[in-house]
Scaffold this active site. Structure first.
Site, mmCIF file in Angstrom:
data_model
loop_
_atom_site.group_PDB
_atom_site.id
_atom_site.type_symbol
_atom_site.label_atom_id
_atom_site.label_comp_id
_atom_site.label_asym_id
_atom_site.label_seq_id
_atom_site.Cartn_x
_atom_site.Cartn_y
_atom_site.Cartn_z
ATOM 1 N N ASP A 1 1.032 -1.101 0.086
ATOM 2 C CA ASP A 1 -0.119 -0.051 -0.136
ATOM 3 C C ASP A 1 0.971 1.249 0.017
ATOM 4 O OD1 ASP A 1 -2.296 1.560 0.275
ATOM 5 O OD2 ASP A 1 -1.933 1.673 2.499
ATOM 6 N N ASP B 1 -0.324 4.964 1.021
ATOM 7 C CA ASP B 1 -0.344 5.746 2.088
ATOM 8 C C ASP B 1 -0.283 5.118 3.556
ATOM 9 O OD1 ASP B 1 -0.824 7.517 0.148
ATOM 10 O OD2 ASP B 1 -3.024 7.976 0.685
ATOM 11 N N GLU C 1 -1.211 10.316 4.623
ATOM 12 C CA GLU C 1 -2.196 10.314 3.677
ATOM 13 C C GLU C 1 -2.386 11.310 2.650
ATOM 14 O OE1 GLU C 1 -4.438 7.689 3.470
ATOM 15 O OE2 GLU C 1 -3.680 6.518 5.528
ATOM 16 N N ARG D 1 -14.647 12.314 -0.597
ATOM 17 C CA ARG D 1 -13.426 13.028 -0.361
ATOM 18 C C ARG D 1 -12.860 13.930 -1.601
ATOM 19 N NH1 ARG D 1 -9.487 8.885 2.539
ATOM 20 N NH2 ARG D 1 -10.761 7.524 1.009
ATOM 21 N N SER E 1 -2.350 1.644 -4.842
ATOM 22 C CA SER E 1 -2.692 2.755 -3.761
ATOM 23 C C SER E 1 -4.268 3.140 -4.112
ATOM 24 C CB SER E 1 -1.505 3.909 -3.980
ATOM 25 O OG SER E 1 -2.362 5.034 -3.414
ATOM 26 N N GLY E 2 -4.865 3.251 -2.865
ATOM 27 C CA GLY E 2 -6.206 3.972 -3.051
ATOM 28 C C GLY E 2 -6.037 5.510 -3.113
ATOM 29 N N LYS F 1 -7.938 -3.994 -5.340
ATOM 30 C CA LYS F 1 -6.559 -4.262 -4.859
ATOM 31 C C LYS F 1 -6.410 -5.603 -5.043
ATOM 32 C CE LYS F 1 -5.276 -0.389 -2.028
ATOM 33 N NZ LYS F 1 -4.287 -0.127 -0.718
ATOM 34 N N ASP G 1 -1.771 -1.022 5.856
ATOM 35 C CA ASP G 1 -1.954 -0.559 7.264
ATOM 36 C C ASP G 1 -3.544 -0.471 7.370
ATOM 37 O OD1 ASP G 1 -2.627 2.726 7.347
ATOM 38 O OD2 ASP G 1 -2.137 1.899 5.356
ATOM 39 N N ASN H 1 -8.768 -1.255 3.800
ATOM 40 C CA ASN H 1 -9.108 -1.484 2.410
ATOM 41 C C ASN H 1 -7.881 -2.522 1.875
ATOM 42 O OD1 ASN H 1 -7.281 0.591 2.835
ATOM 43 N ND2 ASN H 1 -7.538 1.025 0.794
#
EC number: 3.1.3.3
Length: 496
Positions: A279, A281, A288, A328, A371-372, A418, A441, A444
């Protein structure tokens, strides 16, 4: 006949009687003997006089006890070396199979515990111990009203939501009493704990071996990462490995000794990963990205706080990541597209990431970041770190104004996506999932961690710590290599 009768009897061939024989066949029948050498001593008096000026070093010699057996294994004793040839836990007999369990203990030196983290209602927290000030000076006494399980400690951040009986308060944490590292008492306690789990029906004895993988840099005689091999593993009919990792006894042991325990089956794939997926962030970087973007907007003034709250709830699993991300991004409408380039110098790469990626590259391991966040930053960071694959979200940019429209192009890279990407990359590279490692972490990341052969929670949220195959709560992601069995010297050689 007379002559025969009067003849003398024939003499028998000379032979050694029983009293003349020694215990050595060669000594009795050897044809060559070395030339005579006079002794240095001519009586017991001279021997005693010579010994007065001689220093004799005591040496334990194990006598031979007949035929070697498990109770009396053969031992080589020569020139100060004593080596046992017994190997009940090394390799099984031909045609047999021995299931071994590997437990890697990480001492949490970066997160020292205060006394009575969970104080009793009748008595307040005990004072901060003076022992090992270098490790414990930063941990103030915990007020009774604010007492709670630390946020990076599985399985919950609240005692009320803990599904089983909460751990009892200790008058003094055991690592404070016995040493702020993985002590012999800690190892003995863990081995005693393992005897509580039933062995397979055909096994009667539990054997173990240990290796110190990393020492405390400030006190090099103190190990902070230790690998224990236990054979045989607990019976899978009684308790699967996934359930063993979440067992209450393991959790209590971690809290009592201030360690993280990573349990893995000792298979060939454990030592030879071929794909590691990260991941971004709060894993590859400490921030983030979407919170960094929100912090650049001053109008409305509470935007950063609103975005950060949505991010926190999504990472805890309270909100669906896809909808939370779209919400967001909508708040970021109007930001210039050049903001991604402006954020590059601000990104703080997690400690240990660069040497870790150098080590993985030397081992021939492929790497990916899923990555999200946003593709412009993810692709740039992957190029900087030498990561092979990069996938993230693409935001829509108004070509006329060059600003973000608040929309996202294509599918959101959430938990389902993912997992799909991890499987796609593994298939493309021809790598079985058993040799894939996923590090993250947030909630997701759970599905991709579940799909991989090993899922590692890195300083993760409570739910992720509880669900992951292993967890590392430290200050350097380079510790990931210890899960593969590398010691500190090997890690240094690989990452140099």
């Amino acid at each position: 006949m007379a002559e025969e009768t009067g003849a003398s009897p024939r003499q028998a061939r000379p032979s050694m009687t029983a009293t003349m024989r020694s215990s050595s066949f060669l000594r009795d029948h050897q044809q060559y003997r070395p030339q005579y050498k006079p002794e240095n001593h001519y009586g017991i008096d001279t021997v005693v006089e010579d010994l007065r000026a001689t220093s004799i070093s005591p040496r334990d010699i194990t006598p031979f006890k007949g035929v070697p057996s498990p109770e009396n294994p053969p031992t080589i004793v020569e020139s100060g070396v004593s080596h046992g040839l017994s190997h009940p836990n090394c390799t099984p007999r031909t045609g047999a199979h021995l299931d071994k369990l590997v437990a890697t203990l990480f001492y949490r030196s970066s997160a020292p515990r205060a006394s009575n983290v969970i104080p009793s209602p009748q008595k307040g927290p005990s004072p901060q111990p003076s022992r090992s000030p270098s490790l414990h000076a930063a941990a103030p006494a915990v007020p009774a009203a604010e007492s709670d399980i630390p946020p990076t400690m599985a399985p919950s951040s609240s005692l009320e939501t803990y599904p089983l009986e909460p751990p009892a308060a200790e008058p003094e944490p055991l690592d404070h009493l016995y040493g702020s590292y993985v002590t012999p008492m800690c190892i003995a306690a863990f081995l005693h704990l393992m005897t509580a789990f039933p062995l397979p029906p055909s096994s009667t004895d539990l054997t173990s071996a240990h290796r110190c993988l990393k020492l405390d840099p400030s006190q090099e005689e103190h190990p902070v990462v230790v690998e224990l091999t236990v054979a045989p593993a607990p019976s899978p009919d009684y308790l699967s490995l996934a359930d063993l990792r979440k067992h209450e006894l393991i959790y209590r042991f971690e809290r009592e000794w201030n360690v993280d325990v990573a349990l893995r089956a000792d298979t060939l794939w454990r030592r030879y990963p071929r794909l590691v997926v990260f991941d971004m962030d709060s894993t590859l970087i400490t921030q983030e990205v979407i919170d960094l973007l929100a912090a650049t907007i001053k109008d409305p003034p509470d935007l950063a706080a609103r975005v950060a709250d949505i991010t926190h709830r999504a990472m805890l699993g309270e909100l669906e990541f896809d909808s939370a991300f779209r919400e967001r991004v909508k708040l970021l409408t109007g930001l210039p597209a050049t903001i991604f380039e402006e954020l590059r110098p601000v990104l703080d790469v997690t400690n240990g990431v660069r040497p870790l990626l150098r080590a993985l590259k030397r081992l021939g391991v492929r790497t990916a970041v899923l990555s999200g966040g946003f593709l412009p930053l993810t692709s740039w960071l992957a190029g900087e770190l030498g990561i092979n694959y990069a996938h993230a979200n693409e935001v829509v940019i108004d070509e006329t104004t060059g600003r973000l429209t608040g929309e996202v192009k294509g599918r959101i890279v959430g938990k389902e996506r993912k997992r799909e990407l991890l499987i796609e990359i593994a298939e493309k590279e021809g790598i079985p999932l058993e040799q894939v490692v996923a590090v993250g972490d947030g909630a997701n990341d759970l599905l991709m961690m579940e799909a991989a052969g090993l899922g590692v929670a890195w300083n993760a949220k409570p739910r992720v710590q509880m669900e992951a195959s292993a967890r590392i709560n430290g200050d350097s992601l380079l510790d990931l290599l210890h899960l593969f069995g590398f010691n500190a010297e090997e890690v240094q050689q690989l990452s140099a």
